[in-house]
Design an enzyme around this catalytic site. Sequence first.
Site, PDB file in Angstrom:
ATOM      1  N   THR A   1       9.462 -26.496 -17.649  1.00 27.42           N
ATOM      2  CA  THR A   1       9.511 -25.639 -16.460  1.00 27.42           C
ATOM      3  C   THR A   1       9.364 -26.428 -15.164  1.00 27.42           C
ATOM      4  O   THR A   1       8.901 -27.564 -15.147  1.00 27.42           O
ATOM      5  CB  THR A   1       8.395 -24.580 -16.522  1.00 27.42           C
ATOM      6  OG1 THR A   1       7.125 -25.222 -16.497  1.00 27.42           O
ATOM      7  CG2 THR A   1       8.523 -23.725 -17.775  1.00 27.42           C
ATOM      8  N   ASP A   2       9.747 -25.760 -14.086  1.00 27.66           N
ATOM      9  CA  ASP A   2       9.521 -26.322 -12.758  1.00 27.66           C
ATOM     10  C   ASP A   2       8.170 -25.808 -12.237  1.00 27.66           C
ATOM     11  O   ASP A   2       7.419 -25.179 -12.979  1.00 27.66           O
ATOM     12  CB  ASP A   2      10.676 -25.983 -11.809  1.00 27.66           C
ATOM     13  CG  ASP A   2      10.896 -24.486 -11.621  1.00 27.66           C
ATOM     14  OD1 ASP A   2       9.964 -23.690 -11.899  1.00 27.66           O
ATOM     15  OD2 ASP A   2      11.985 -24.106 -11.192  1.00 27.66           O
ATOM     16  N   LEU A   3       7.885 -26.047 -10.998  1.00 31.11           N
ATOM     17  CA  LEU A   3       6.590 -25.656 -10.439  1.00 31.11           C
ATOM     18  C   LEU A   3       6.338 -24.150 -10.468  1.00 31.11           C
ATOM     19  O   LEU A   3       5.193 -23.711 -10.466  1.00 31.11           O
ATOM     20  CB  LEU A   3       6.458 -26.162  -9.005  1.00 31.11           C
ATOM     21  CG  LEU A   3       6.352 -27.678  -8.861  1.00 31.11           C
ATOM     22  CD1 LEU A   3       6.375 -28.066  -7.387  1.00 31.11           C
ATOM     23  CD2 LEU A   3       5.097 -28.184  -9.541  1.00 31.11           C
ATOM     24  N   SER A   4       7.406 -23.368 -10.535  1.00 33.46           N
ATOM     25  CA  SER A   4       7.233 -21.910 -10.539  1.00 33.46           C
ATOM     26  C   SER A   4       7.083 -21.341 -11.946  1.00 33.46           C
ATOM     27  O   SER A   4       6.953 -20.121 -12.100  1.00 33.46           O
ATOM     28  CB  SER A   4       8.421 -21.245  -9.828  1.00 33.46           C
ATOM     29  OG  SER A   4       9.600 -21.425 -10.589  1.00 33.46           O
TER      30      SER A   4
END
Length: 161
Positions: free
Chosen positions: A30-33
């Site tokens: 995943t990314d930061l979100s």
Amino acid sequence: MRDDGVDQPQQGRFEGAEHRFPVRVYFEDTDLSGVVYHANYLRYMERARSDMLRVAGIDQRAVFEAGEGAYAVAEVAIRYLAPARLEDALLVVSRVTAVRAASVVIHQTVRRGSLVLSEADVTAALVSPSGRPRRQPRAWTEIYQRLVDRADVPTAAGETE
């Protein structure tokens, strides 16, 4: 599938002409979100395609080790429809849609339940060690054609139905 008490890697299975490969979304995906990074859908699809070929009886390693070549992705057309998130249980469904002398086209979807999150058409071409396209082994094209025709579909154990 072995059941001798030894842990084995995840393996997909055929259901009719469709290969089904489960994956889970981990933090690293995943990314930061907390949403799956777009390139990771391609990784999920790659794992599923590799597993599909192995389960179907395509021995890529033997051809590579014999110096005869390897598959290379020649084309990908991908659509992102909805996000996957951390901890989601996903299913990659793969289906052979076309067989050519030197390539195979596989349609893949990444799903969460019945919701399609991403879909792609992937063309994988067999290339020689020098990088030139070469004919696939006849046994491979026969396996692919059976999958396209939905006849004699291999099961997870490599047997035909």
